[in-house]
Scaffold this active site. Structure first.
Site, PDB file in Angstrom:
ATOM      1  N   ASP A  67       0.851  -1.186   0.000  1.00  0.00           N
ATOM      2  CA  ASP A  67       0.000   0.000   0.000  1.00  0.00           C
ATOM      3  C   ASP A  67       0.890   1.240   0.000  1.00  0.00           C
ATOM      4  OD1 ASP A  67       0.888   0.139   2.717  1.00  0.00           O
ATOM      5  OD2 ASP A  67      -0.804  -1.130   3.293  1.00  0.00           O
ATOM      6  N   ASP A 102       1.260   5.276   1.489  1.00  0.00           N
ATOM      7  CA  ASP A 102       0.841   6.276   2.469  1.00  0.00           C
ATOM      8  C   ASP A 102       1.371   7.646   2.056  1.00  0.00           C
ATOM      9  OD1 ASP A 102      -0.284   4.212   3.901  1.00  0.00           O
ATOM     10  OD2 ASP A 102       1.416   4.021   5.283  1.00  0.00           O
ATOM     11  N   ASP A 137       8.875   6.251  14.035  1.00  0.00           N
ATOM     12  CA  ASP A 137       9.514   5.252  14.882  1.00  0.00           C
ATOM     13  C   ASP A 137      10.901   4.843  14.412  1.00  0.00           C
ATOM     14  OD1 ASP A 137       8.494   3.968  12.651  1.00  0.00           O
ATOM     15  OD2 ASP A 137       7.197   2.602  13.770  1.00  0.00           O
TER      16      ASP A 137
END
Length: 460
Positions: free
Chosen positions: A74, A76, A161
């Site tokens: 996917d 983002d 992160d």
């Protein structure tokens, strides 16, 4: 417990990742990311946001995977537009989430996820468009309960992160913007946290699981300073909602690298908080338990690679099965027959497991049917074998029986019998059932003790 763990740890724990205030910009000629592999809908979203006056980039895993020559699952987008502004820009957008509000822009079956630039939870960035209930909140252990403090491009990169997920690609000019030396870690195949590892794991303990998942998925090493505090902080996972941990377990074990992920979870003491009863069973009987779980994960990985269907019910049945026999035996010792004992033990085991990893009913129901059919597969006399063969869960139960046998469990050839029975015609099946009856009769006759002849009765 969590507070005691945190008090033992020095802060900061090891070396922090150096963060740039301005990004390293890698021109299109300096990287191997091929624009033709990018979803045209993702490019369209970025370009439309830019035309509307907002900053927008492809970000995270899709950029990382493209650099590694992996086709992304996917795409983002990160943008300076707020979720409400994204919704106003796209008629096919809808807002989701509360802990982390973002927009989904739908193109048929494809969804492009659009997130507003965030700042760290203690940032002074402008958040006037949110009320107090929507701003960042933390638990006493340091876990972020909400993360809706909006920031700028630089702040968004610094609060991500891992360095390999803090790469921003602009399809308009082909440049990659790198604030955390993520390109270096991609090239050196390392998973490295941005910032102080202890603090970042406190903010979201699931990052420990994500570190393991990326290491297994990408065949990377977890950078030593990022790996070092995991063992001490693993119990922070008890502070995570069980439903969220279930979703993470699916990502960990059903992405095609389940066996390697399992080994890494145990290496870093992360498996026990997810499956405490199974971990106890492994400690009690490591050879059998580990063989069964590894074989189940190996089979799952193979099916995923071959693009064959997999079900979490079967995998969770295997993960929890080693913890079931001792519970069944304890109930049988109390005089409860085998099948009711197994049903009760299964109910208790699943209830305890769901306090750690909440398995939905759509999976626990078929899971229990797979377990319930194991002792029933031994009962084949009369019409029972045909009735079991017609059961909608027979194939899964049969495969589970073969799994048990493959890992050394003794079933007196039960798996081979069912394999032959499925391939047999009607006459052959009846003969197989008759042979079962004669074998049983033979066993009973051999085991029957002869009665002593009665002494003749004498008169008084």
């Amino acid at each position: 417990m969590i507070r005691k763990i945190l008090q033992k740890l020095p802060t900061p724990f090891g070396r922090q990742t150096r963060q740039r205030t301005t990004p390293q910009v890698i021109a299109a000629s300096q990287h191997n990311l091929h624009p033709r592999r990018i979803s045209r809908h993702a490019v369209s979203v970025v370009e439309q946001l830019q035309r509307a006056g907002y900053e927008a980039y492809l970000v995270g895993g899709c950029v990382r995977d493209l650099l590694l020559d992996i086709v992304p699952k996917d795409f983002d987008v990160a943008t300076s537009a707020t979720p409400e502004e994204v919704r106003a820009t796209f008629r096919n957008a809808r807002l989701i989430g509360r802990r982390f509000k973002l927009a989904h822009v739908r193109f048929g079956r494809e969804i492009i996820e659009v997130a507003t630039f965030r700042a760290s939870h203690d940032s002074d960035s402008d958040s006037e468009n949110l009320d107090d209930s929507e701003l960042s909140r933390q638990s006493e252990s340091g876990r972020l309960l909400r993360d809706n403090v909006y920031g700028n491009f630089e702040e968004d990169a610094q609060r991500r992160d891992f360095t390999i997920n803090a790469l921003y690609y602009n399809p308009t000019d082909g440049h990659i913007h790198d604030f955390a030396n993520g390109i270096h870690d991609v090239r050196n195949r390392q998973v490295r946290l941005i910032g102080d590892p202890v603090r970042r794991y406190q903010e979201d303990p699931v990052r420990m699981l994500r570190a393991v998942r990326f290491a297994a998925k990408l065949d990377f090493d977890i950078e030593p300073h990022s790996a070092e505090p995991i063992f001490e902080l693993s119990e922070l996972l008890h502070d995570i909602p069980p439903a969220r941990l279930f979703d993470e377990v699916l990502k960990l074990l059903m992405s095609g690298q389940g066996e390697l992920t399992f080994e890494l979870l145990r290496e870093h003491d992360l498996f026990s908080p997810l499956f405490p009863d199974t971990e106890e069973a492994i400690e009690a009987n490591p050879d059998y338990s580990l063989a069964l779980i590894r074989q189940a994960l190996r089979n799952t990985d193979l099916r995923i690679r071959e693009d064959r269907p997999v079900t979490p019910a079967f995998l969770f049945a295997a993960l929890l099965w080693p913890a079931l026999p001792e519970r069944v035996k304890a109930l049988e010792d109390k005089g409860i027959p085998t099948i009711p004992a197994q049903q009760q033990a299964a109910q208790e085991l699943l209830a305890e497991q769901c306090r750690h990893t909440a398995i939905p009913k759509r999976f626990t129901i078929p899971l229990r049917e797979i377990w319930d059919m194991q002792p029933r597969l031994e009962r084949r006399s009369g019409r029972r074998a045909d009735q079991l063969l017609e059961h909608p869960r027979f194939r899964a139960a049969y495969d589970f029986l073969l799994l048990r046998e493959t890992t050394g469990e003794q079933t007196q050839g039960l798996g081979d019998w069912w394999t032959r029975y499925q391939d047999a015609n009607e006459d052959q099946r009846r003969q197989m059932i008759r042979e079962l009856g004669s074998e049983g009769a033979g066993k009973r006759s051999r085991g029957r003790r002869k009665r002593k002849p009665r002494a003749p009765r004498t008169g008084d």
